[in-house]
Design an enzyme around this catalytic site. Sequence first.
Site, PDB file in Angstrom:
ATOM      1  N   THR A 112       0.834  -1.216   0.000  1.00  0.00           N
ATOM      2  CA  THR A 112       0.000   0.000   0.000  1.00  0.00           C
ATOM      3  C   THR A 112       0.863   1.259   0.000  1.00  0.00           C
ATOM      4  O   THR A 112       0.500   2.277  -0.598  1.00  0.00           O
ATOM      5  CB  THR A 112      -0.927   0.021   1.231  1.00  0.00           C
ATOM      6  OG1 THR A 112      -0.139  -0.318   2.388  1.00  0.00           O
ATOM      7  CG2 THR A 112      -2.064  -0.964   1.085  1.00  0.00           C
ATOM      8  N   TYR A 127      12.569  -6.401   5.760  1.00  0.00           N
ATOM      9  CA  TYR A 127      12.918  -7.529   4.897  1.00  0.00           C
ATOM     10  C   TYR A 127      14.260  -7.267   4.242  1.00  0.00           C
ATOM     11  O   TYR A 127      14.684  -6.130   4.071  1.00  0.00           O
ATOM     12  CB  TYR A 127      11.841  -7.829   3.857  1.00  0.00           C
ATOM     13  CG  TYR A 127      11.604  -6.778   2.806  1.00  0.00           C
ATOM     14  CD1 TYR A 127      10.755  -5.708   3.049  1.00  0.00           C
ATOM     15  CD2 TYR A 127      12.194  -6.883   1.556  1.00  0.00           C
ATOM     16  CE1 TYR A 127      10.511  -4.759   2.075  1.00  0.00           C
ATOM     17  CE2 TYR A 127      11.946  -5.938   0.567  1.00  0.00           C
ATOM     18  CZ  TYR A 127      11.102  -4.881   0.836  1.00  0.00           C
ATOM     19  OH  TYR A 127      10.859  -3.943  -0.135  1.00  0.00           O
ATOM     20  N   TRP A 161      11.088 -10.129   8.416  1.00  0.00           N
ATOM     21  CA  TRP A 161      10.918 -10.105   9.869  1.00  0.00           C
ATOM     22  C   TRP A 161       9.760  -9.150  10.125  1.00  0.00           C
ATOM     23  O   TRP A 161       9.944  -7.937  10.193  1.00  0.00           O
ATOM     24  CB  TRP A 161      12.165  -9.565  10.579  1.00  0.00           C
ATOM     25  CG  TRP A 161      13.371 -10.430  10.473  1.00  0.00           C
ATOM     26  CD1 TRP A 161      13.765 -11.396  11.356  1.00  0.00           C
ATOM     27  CD2 TRP A 161      14.368 -10.426   9.432  1.00  0.00           C
ATOM     28  NE1 TRP A 161      14.929 -11.977  10.925  1.00  0.00           N
ATOM     29  CE2 TRP A 161      15.320 -11.412   9.760  1.00  0.00           C
ATOM     30  CE3 TRP A 161      14.530  -9.687   8.251  1.00  0.00           C
ATOM     31  CZ2 TRP A 161      16.431 -11.663   8.949  1.00  0.00           C
ATOM     32  CZ3 TRP A 161      15.630  -9.949   7.446  1.00  0.00           C
ATOM     33  CH2 TRP A 161      16.570 -10.926   7.798  1.00  0.00           C
ATOM     34  N   ARG A 162       8.547  -9.680  10.138  1.00  0.00           N
ATOM     35  CA  ARG A 162       7.399  -8.780  10.252  1.00  0.00           C
ATOM     36  C   ARG A 162       6.335  -9.289  11.224  1.00  0.00           C
ATOM     37  O   ARG A 162       5.323  -8.617  11.417  1.00  0.00           O
ATOM     38  CB  ARG A 162       6.782  -8.502   8.878  1.00  0.00           C
ATOM     39  CG  ARG A 162       6.108  -9.699   8.240  1.00  0.00           C
ATOM     40  CD  ARG A 162       5.789  -9.519   6.776  1.00  0.00           C
ATOM     41  NE  ARG A 162       4.965  -8.365   6.446  1.00  0.00           N
ATOM     42  CZ  ARG A 162       4.400  -8.194   5.249  1.00  0.00           C
ATOM     43  NH1 ARG A 162       4.565  -9.095   4.297  1.00  0.00           N
ATOM     44  NH2 ARG A 162       3.672  -7.132   4.999  1.00  0.00           N
ATOM     45  N   ARG A 186      -1.887 -13.218   0.130  1.00  0.00           N
ATOM     46  CA  ARG A 186      -0.587 -13.709   0.609  1.00  0.00           C
ATOM     47  C   ARG A 186      -0.827 -14.811   1.646  1.00  0.00           C
ATOM     48  O   ARG A 186      -0.906 -14.550   2.854  1.00  0.00           O
ATOM     49  CB  ARG A 186       0.208 -12.575   1.284  1.00  0.00           C
ATOM     50  CG  ARG A 186       0.654 -11.471   0.375  1.00  0.00           C
ATOM     51  CD  ARG A 186       1.771 -11.922  -0.582  1.00  0.00           C
ATOM     52  NE  ARG A 186       2.217 -10.797  -1.397  1.00  0.00           N
ATOM     53  CZ  ARG A 186       1.622 -10.375  -2.505  1.00  0.00           C
ATOM     54  NH1 ARG A 186       0.534 -10.990  -2.959  1.00  0.00           N
ATOM     55  NH2 ARG A 186       2.092  -9.347  -3.177  1.00  0.00           N
ATOM     56  N   LYS A 225      -5.999  -7.291 -13.060  1.00  0.00           N
ATOM     57  CA  LYS A 225      -4.678  -7.298 -13.711  1.00  0.00           C
ATOM     58  C   LYS A 225      -4.300  -8.745 -14.008  1.00  0.00           C
ATOM     59  O   LYS A 225      -4.695  -9.644 -13.286  1.00  0.00           O
ATOM     60  CB  LYS A 225      -3.633  -6.676 -12.762  1.00  0.00           C
ATOM     61  CG  LYS A 225      -3.896  -5.225 -12.436  1.00  0.00           C
ATOM     62  CD  LYS A 225      -3.242  -4.811 -11.110  1.00  0.00           C
ATOM     63  CE  LYS A 225      -4.099  -5.220  -9.928  1.00  0.00           C
ATOM     64  NZ  LYS A 225      -3.495  -4.930  -8.613  1.00  0.00           N
ATOM     65  N   ALA A 227       4.782  -4.238  -9.619  1.00  0.00           N
ATOM     66  CA  ALA A 227       4.043  -4.046 -10.886  1.00  0.00           C
ATOM     67  C   ALA A 227       2.586  -3.692 -10.577  1.00  0.00           C
ATOM     68  O   ALA A 227       2.059  -2.681 -11.064  1.00  0.00           O
ATOM     69  CB  ALA A 227       4.118  -5.305 -11.740  1.00  0.00           C
ATOM     70  N   GLY A 228       1.960  -4.536  -9.762  1.00  0.00           N
ATOM     71  CA  GLY A 228       0.548  -4.302  -9.445  1.00  0.00           C
ATOM     72  C   GLY A 228       0.341  -3.030  -8.625  1.00  0.00           C
ATOM     73  O   GLY A 228      -0.626  -2.295  -8.833  1.00  0.00           O
ATOM     74  N   ASP A 229       1.248  -2.756  -7.697  1.00  0.00           N
ATOM     75  CA  ASP A 229       1.116  -1.552  -6.840  1.00  0.00           C
ATOM     76  C   ASP A 229       1.189  -0.280  -7.682  1.00  0.00           C
ATOM     77  O   ASP A 229       0.437   0.678  -7.463  1.00  0.00           O
ATOM     78  CB  ASP A 229       2.239  -1.497  -5.789  1.00  0.00           C
ATOM     79  CG  ASP A 229       2.328  -2.766  -4.955  1.00  0.00           C
ATOM     80  OD1 ASP A 229       1.309  -3.467  -4.827  1.00  0.00           O
ATOM     81  OD2 ASP A 229       3.431  -3.051  -4.429  1.00  0.00           O
TER      82      ASP A 229
END
Length: 312
Positions: free
Chosen positions: A31, A88, A102-103, A166, A224, A256-258
């Site tokens: 985002t 990351y 690491w999230r 995801r 897409k 690409a999508g973002d």
Amino acid sequence: MGKRFLAIGECMVEFSPVPEGTYAISFAGDTFNTAWYARQIATPEELEVSYFSAVGDDALSRQLAGFMEDAGIFPKLRTIPNAAPGMYMIFLNNGERSFQYWRSQSAARHLADDLTELPEISSGDVVYFSGITVAILPEGGRERLFRAMTDAADQGARIVFDPNLRPCLWPSLEDMCRWTMSAAALSEIVLPSFEDEACHFGDKDADATATRYLENGARLAVVKNGQDPVVVRGIDGDGFRYQPEPVADIVDTTAAGDSFNAAFLVEYLSRPRPREAVRAGCALARRVIGSRGALVPVSRIDVITGKACQSA
Ligand code: ADP
């Protein structure tokens, strides 16, 4: 007066290898990437871009806020004591990139613990979130965020959602699919990617993906599909397909999508001409996959000239 674009989600610290065997720090996340591209291609008079998330009280969180400000994005960040941003690292092996994250403890997971700090949302404002935004929250946070989205829509805000599936962020595929459809049901515009949707919802083609989201409550679905045509369907029955021009030298498909979403939205929200907006989305995505990294400096002219794409 210009429009306001508020993106909600997780921006992470990125460590990417640079020569001399060391690492460069940057900041990225789905985002956030869309907010960043929107800021790059819209003028500040046209669009005010803000980013809502939660960060820690550490030095990296301060750098993250500074990075947003330097990019012209208003950081609207809750501060969580003793927490830190997700991170990351990118590994390069014979030109192939792989990522380690690491999230699981990131401060952003607390963004919806208290939404009194969410900026006031008015009629005409655009609120953008994704399946990753939803995935990282605890269930209570998801419910609070959904109520806030519903209230914002009732105030006349335009809610936009990219499912960005995801599986690794969800306890089960069933949870992922259920929460994704609930988030999409609150949204006016849904911007899925066919490959992910086919894999997890079993859609036979991109039209089926669009139909599923329209039947679920969206007014416009823009599907897409990598190098294949983008499929656009609206509840008024209008629709078309748009063939992106093939990219001969793909360098890195990250974002690409973002980036597509950013250019599509900047164009569509200023003039509701979906074909022009898809053309802009394809043109920007094409530029982005021709360069390394999530955030590729671009100018509006790259997108408006749109030499990169042709209509089908
Ligand atoms: P995501 O990055 O979300 O998986 P896609 O792979 O569907 O999304 O790509 C988003 C957009 O990027 C596409 O609609 C298209 O405009 C552009 N794109 C991606 N891959 C290619 C490609 N190989 N050739 C041309 N355009 C592409």
